[in-house]
Enzyme design. Sequence first.
Site, PDB file in Angstrom:
ATOM      1  N   ASP A 277     -29.436  -8.528  33.098  1.00 39.96           N
ATOM      2  CA  ASP A 277     -29.022  -7.142  33.239  1.00 39.96           C
ATOM      3  C   ASP A 277     -27.646  -7.122  33.900  1.00 39.96           C
ATOM      4  O   ASP A 277     -27.463  -7.701  34.979  1.00 39.96           O
ATOM      5  CB  ASP A 277     -30.059  -6.405  34.116  1.00 39.96           C
TER       6      ASP A 277
ATOM      7  N   ASP B 290     -26.033  -2.101  31.905  1.00 32.59           N
ATOM      8  CA  ASP B 290     -26.506  -0.922  32.637  1.00 32.59           C
ATOM      9  C   ASP B 290     -25.457   0.191  32.711  1.00 32.59           C
ATOM     10  O   ASP B 290     -24.292  -0.081  33.041  1.00 32.59           O
ATOM     11  CB  ASP B 290     -26.854  -1.363  34.074  1.00 32.59           C
TER      12      ASP B 290
ATOM     13  N   GLU C 175     -27.000   0.362  27.663  1.00 32.37           N
ATOM     14  CA  GLU C 175     -27.532   1.659  28.053  1.00 32.37           C
ATOM     15  C   GLU C 175     -26.335   2.595  28.009  1.00 32.37           C
ATOM     16  O   GLU C 175     -25.467   2.517  28.876  1.00 32.37           O
ATOM     17  CB  GLU C 175     -28.125   1.592  29.462  1.00 32.37           C
TER      18      GLU C 175
ATOM     19  N   HIS D  99     -38.365   0.402  32.121  1.00 30.37           N
ATOM     20  CA  HIS D  99     -38.662   0.578  33.547  1.00 30.37           C
ATOM     21  C   HIS D  99     -38.212   1.921  34.102  1.00 30.37           C
ATOM     22  O   HIS D  99     -38.397   2.183  35.291  1.00 30.37           O
ATOM     23  CB  HIS D  99     -37.977  -0.555  34.319  1.00 30.37           C
ATOM     24  N   ASP D 100     -37.576   2.751  33.273  1.00 29.79           N
ATOM     25  CA  ASP D 100     -37.162   4.085  33.723  1.00 29.79           C
ATOM     26  C   ASP D 100     -38.024   5.187  33.132  1.00 29.79           C
ATOM     27  O   ASP D 100     -37.813   6.370  33.408  1.00 29.79           O
ATOM     28  CB  ASP D 100     -35.713   4.366  33.299  1.00 29.79           C
TER      29      ASP D 100
HETATM   30  C1  NOJ Z   1     -30.129   2.554  34.691  1.00 34.38           C
HETATM   31  C2  NOJ Z   1     -31.250   1.641  35.101  1.00 34.38           C
HETATM   32  O1  NOJ Z   1     -32.072   1.414  33.993  1.00 34.38           O
HETATM   33  C3  NOJ Z   1     -31.941   2.324  36.237  1.00 34.38           C
HETATM   34  O2  NOJ Z   1     -33.153   1.700  36.574  1.00 34.38           O
HETATM   35  C4  NOJ Z   1     -30.993   2.370  37.404  1.00 34.38           C
HETATM   36  O3  NOJ Z   1     -31.585   3.107  38.435  1.00 34.38           O
HETATM   37  C5  NOJ Z   1     -29.664   3.025  37.024  1.00 34.38           C
HETATM   38  N1  NOJ Z   1     -29.169   2.615  35.756  1.00 34.38           N
HETATM   39  C6  NOJ Z   1     -28.605   2.696  38.043  1.00 34.38           C
HETATM   40  O4  NOJ Z   1     -28.225   1.361  37.942  1.00 34.38           O
END
Ligand code: NOJ
Length: 551
Positions: free
Chosen positions: A98, A197, A254, A327-328
């Site tokens: 990541d 990220d 992302e 995970h989000d």
């Molecule tokens: C996206 C990540 O997937 C998330 O878990 C994180 O809190 C934020 N970016 C900040 O890095």
Amino acid sequence: MENKWWQSEIVYQIYPRSFQDSNGDGIGDVRGIISRLDYLAELGITMIWISPIFKSPMADNGYDISDYFDLAPEFGTMADFEELLAETKKRGIKILLDLVVNHSSDEHPWFQEALKNPQSKYRDYYIFKEANERPNNWRSIFGGSVWEKLPDEEVYYYHTFHKKQPDLNWENPELREEIYSMINQWLELGIAGFRVDAITFIKKDLSFKSIEPDGVDGLAKCTKTSRNQPGIEVFLKELQERCFKPYDSVTVAEAPGVGYDELDDFIGPDGFFSMIFDFKAADLDVASGTEWFKPVAWTPEDLFNRLKTSQLAIQESGWGAPFIENHDQNRAPSKYLKDNQTNPVALKALALLYFYLYGTPFIYQGQEIGMVNFERESLDDFDDISSIDQYHRGMAEGLTAEEALAVINYRSRDNSRTPMQWEDSPSVGFTTGQPWLAVTEQSSVRNVAAQMADPDSLWRFYQNLIAVKKETPVLTHGQIAFPERTEEDVFLYRRYDEDQAYLVIVNLSGQAQTVVYPRPGELVVTNQGVTITTNDIKLAPFGAALIKEEC
Ligand code: NOJ
Ligand code: CA
């Protein structure tokens, strides 16, 4: 599109804190991952994406990095990581790390140096502004202002996310050079690439002007002024040319805020990334990805339309990264199947629904056994900083405490971060100690051991989906089309090339459905709910199948 090596990968996302603990401290670690590689190989996956394992104070569970070159001690050592690399290689599994470079931790030595010495070059590695009050009204993703005041100076620093995650100043070429050399060191080690990220946040509207407030806090979403802003393409191109391209690495970004009309730049033949995640389907149940305290009603028709629009746009430009969990997000069965979240037929329908979409499929840990959301009794039981913020914001915007708790129980990121359920025991086989986050449930059916032993389990179904994909190249390289539908709750898509065609058909409802289908075909994968007759396909509630069509 020309075939690329990463198109036929099957990716499995590991949230290292919750996957497997090896030393009884209740926190998952790299040695734990190593011990489960045979498991992953048996499932059939070919690449793992590991959420951040670098040194971090863990304000955001590793998305706040204080040393990009070393591992967090709770996750292991560099020697453990090198062993992981060697062991994955033996099993034909590649690694995606990541890459978190929109921000660092406030405990990173660069930031610490910037604080200590205003004259140091590191001040310009971040975004500091001298001011008597906060420089504008932008709201951070995790709540409150994006600006945090320094204790002893009339100076503020900028954070898109938490105040312990100060944004790096990408306008500074020296900072960019440091980032590129760090990335290339990891690529030199032999990883396959990165999940990138929050990368669309690296360019800000440099006027830093306040905008129209959009909440009772008087603030406005910073996404409007600091996400995918004009000029970002210069940084992203440089990143691609200096790091990703020379190593023929794979990247999945992302990249929220990227319009379908911009996909050529992002994922086209010479795009910044190999693929990007599209969150439009995953976020169909909330007002926006940053305001999930506002739930939104949706129908299977909405889901179908979002997937279709996304897939057709992606196919037009490049390559996709289909997923239903990460995970989000909350757990997919709880989101998409609601009252049917533990219905074994429905779970297989959901798997089939997304798995053969156009792109490289991602599976999130626990998805393969149908893990579901948890129900917690009070705010104190939550770990995730974003959930805590959404709770308070929800109340400020008019929810009662009970409603706010219900919202986070449903949508909290902690839902997907509970320990992986390996077996039916109090700590679910994740640890011999006390798990860092309470387990969702101790279940006799929703655990790996039970499902591997059951030929009819969801786990076996995923294993079969993967095997079929590997032996059927058209399910990877074929085009996708969405035939006309007659029934609102029935999803249809076709993967095809000049010689063959496969139809995915999924009844996403609790009612039986019949679809007119005059072409003879053969069932390749099914959850038992599908019958093909001379003129139609009959689907039991949640019936789903992959059908090889006669061409
Ligand atoms: C996206 C990540 O997937 C998330 O878990 C994180 O809190 C934020 N970016 C900040 O890095
Ligand atoms: Ca551990």
